[in-house]
Design a protein around this motif. Structure first.
Motif, short mmCIF file in Angstrom:
data_model
loop_
_atom_site.label_atom_id
_atom_site.label_comp_id
_atom_site.label_asym_id
_atom_site.label_seq_id
_atom_site.Cartn_x
_atom_site.Cartn_y
_atom_site.Cartn_z
N ILE A 139 4.72 10.43 2.35
CA ILE A 139 4.14 9.36 1.55
C ILE A 139 5.09 8.17 1.64
CG2 ILE A 139 3.40 8.65 -0.75
CD1 ILE A 139 1.69 10.93 0.32
N THR A 140 4.54 7.00 1.97
CA THR A 140 5.39 5.82 2.18
C THR A 140 4.73 4.56 1.63
OG1 THR A 140 6.05 6.84 4.28
CG2 THR A 140 6.72 4.57 3.93
N ALA A 141 5.52 3.74 0.94
CA ALA A 141 5.07 2.42 0.49
C ALA A 141 5.38 1.41 1.58
CB ALA A 141 5.79 2.05 -0.80
N LYS A 197 0.87 -1.18 0.00
CA LYS A 197 0.00 0.00 0.00
C LYS A 197 0.90 1.22 0.00
CE LYS A 197 -3.63 -2.08 2.82
NZ LYS A 197 -4.40 -2.01 4.06
N VAL A 198 0.34 2.33 -0.45
CA VAL A 198 1.01 3.62 -0.30
C VAL A 198 0.14 4.43 0.64
CG1 VAL A 198 1.79 5.71 -1.47
CG2 VAL A 198 2.09 3.49 -2.57
N VAL A 199 0.76 4.91 1.73
CA VAL A 199 0.02 5.64 2.75
C VAL A 199 0.60 7.04 2.93
CG1 VAL A 199 -0.67 3.55 3.98
CG2 VAL A 199 1.42 4.74 4.65
N LYS A 200 -0.24 7.92 3.47
CA LYS A 200 0.17 9.29 3.77
C LYS A 200 0.03 9.50 5.28
CE LYS A 200 -1.42 14.02 2.99
NZ LYS A 200 -2.40 14.81 2.25
N THR A 201 1.09 10.00 5.89
CA THR A 201 1.04 10.36 7.31
C THR A 201 1.43 11.83 7.43
OG1 THR A 201 3.34 9.66 7.62
CG2 THR A 201 1.64 8.06 8.16
N LYS A 206 -3.47 5.88 0.21
CA LYS A 206 -3.54 6.54 -1.09
C LYS A 206 -3.71 5.53 -2.22
CE LYS A 206 -3.33 10.51 -0.95
NZ LYS A 206 -4.53 11.31 -0.73
N ALA A 207 -3.15 4.33 -2.04
CA ALA A 207 -3.28 3.26 -3.04
C ALA A 207 -3.09 1.92 -2.33
CB ALA A 207 -2.24 3.43 -4.14
N GLU A 226 -2.97 19.60 -3.25
CA GLU A 226 -4.27 19.85 -3.88
C GLU A 226 -4.48 18.95 -5.09
OE1 GLU A 226 -2.19 23.17 -4.26
OE2 GLU A 226 -2.24 22.91 -2.11
N ASN A 227 -3.41 18.51 -5.72
CA ASN A 227 -3.52 17.71 -6.94
C ASN A 227 -3.52 16.21 -6.67
OD1 ASN A 227 -3.48 20.07 -8.46
ND2 ASN A 227 -1.26 20.07 -8.56
N GLU A 228 -3.42 15.79 -5.42
CA GLU A 228 -3.33 14.36 -5.12
C GLU A 228 -4.51 13.57 -5.66
OE1 GLU A 228 -2.75 13.31 -1.03
OE2 GLU A 228 -0.92 14.48 -0.91
N GLU A 229 -5.73 14.03 -5.42
CA GLU A 229 -6.90 13.28 -5.86
C GLU A 229 -6.93 13.17 -7.38
OE1 GLU A 229 -7.30 15.61 -3.29
OE2 GLU A 229 -7.41 14.00 -1.81
N ASP A 230 -6.63 14.26 -8.08
CA ASP A 230 -6.60 14.22 -9.54
C ASP A 230 -5.54 13.24 -10.03
OD1 ASP A 230 -8.59 16.13 -9.66
OD2 ASP A 230 -7.18 17.80 -9.88
N PHE A 231 -4.38 13.28 -9.41
CA PHE A 231 -3.30 12.38 -9.80
C PHE A 231 -3.70 10.92 -9.60
CE2 PHE A 231 0.28 9.69 -8.71
CZ PHE A 231 1.08 9.84 -9.83
N MET A 232 -4.29 10.61 -8.44
CA MET A 232 -4.67 9.23 -8.14
C MET A 232 -5.74 8.74 -9.10
SD MET A 232 -2.65 8.07 -5.98
CE MET A 232 -3.46 6.48 -5.92
N LEU A 233 -6.67 9.60 -9.47
CA LEU A 233 -7.70 9.22 -10.42
C LEU A 233 -7.06 8.88 -11.76
CD1 LEU A 233 -10.70 8.88 -11.03
CD2 LEU A 233 -10.77 11.29 -11.62
N ASP A 234 -6.14 9.73 -12.24
CA ASP A 234 -5.43 9.46 -13.49
C ASP A 234 -4.63 8.18 -13.40
OD1 ASP A 234 -6.45 11.77 -14.60
OD2 ASP A 234 -4.61 12.93 -14.33
N TYR A 235 -3.94 7.98 -12.27
CA TYR A 235 -3.10 6.79 -12.08
C TYR A 235 -3.94 5.52 -12.15
CZ TYR A 235 -0.09 3.37 -9.82
OH TYR A 235 0.63 2.25 -9.53
N ARG A 236 -5.09 5.51 -11.46
CA ARG A 236 -5.95 4.32 -11.46
C ARG A 236 -6.49 4.03 -12.85
NH1 ARG A 236 -8.06 6.73 -6.40
NH2 ARG A 236 -6.92 5.70 -4.74
N GLN A 237 -6.85 5.09 -13.57
CA GLN A 237 -7.38 4.88 -14.91
C GLN A 237 -6.32 4.34 -15.86
OE1 GLN A 237 -9.03 8.75 -15.75
NE2 GLN A 237 -10.99 8.23 -14.83
#
Length: 125
Positions: free
Chosen positions: A16-18, A4-8, A62-63, A85-96
């Motif tokens: 951000i850490t895997a 997983k990738v997590v944010k603390t 985060k993932a 601010e761009n994290e959610e947009d980035f994650m959406l693009d990454y998943r797609q």
């Protein structure tokens, strides 16, 4: 089992850490004590399970379901380099991008009439 990738948040900073799947449970990150050894080696090992000696931090996943540590580290690095601010947009693009696109197969009824004639000619011969 994977990573997983997590944010603390530590000292007011986002980190951000895997980590192996078992290190995060219900929004809590379990972090090994220094006496267990080098953290990079520990993060590679999916068989190491947290115990009572591990520190606990609040976290946000985060993932998840990442198959290789290499992919998890790559995502960790990418997320660490983007603005919050761009994290959610980035994650959406990454998943797609991770999803494979499958082209639908056409039935004979969907083919053009000229295609059917070619098909029928080959079938009759």
């Amino acid at each position: 089992m994977g990573w997983k990738v997590v944010k603390t948040i530590e000292d007011g900073r986002s980190l951000i850490t895997a980590v192996p799947d078992s290190w995060e449970q219900d929004g809590l990150l379990f972090w090994p004590p220094p006496e267990l050894g080098a953290i990079e080696k520990l993060r590679l090992n999916l068989t190491i399970v947290p115990d009572k000696s591990w520190a606990i931090y609040n976290c946000e996943v985060k993932a998840q379901r990442i198959e290789t540590f290499r992919d998890a580290k790559k995502l960790e690095k990418m997320l660490s380099n983007i603005e919050t601010e761009n994290e959610e947009d980035f994650m959406l693009d990454y998943r797609q991008k991770k999803r494979k696109k499958i082209e639908p197969k056409m039935s004979l009824a969907q083919k053009r009439p000229s295609d059917l004639h070619v098909f029928q000619r080959h079938k009759l011969q």
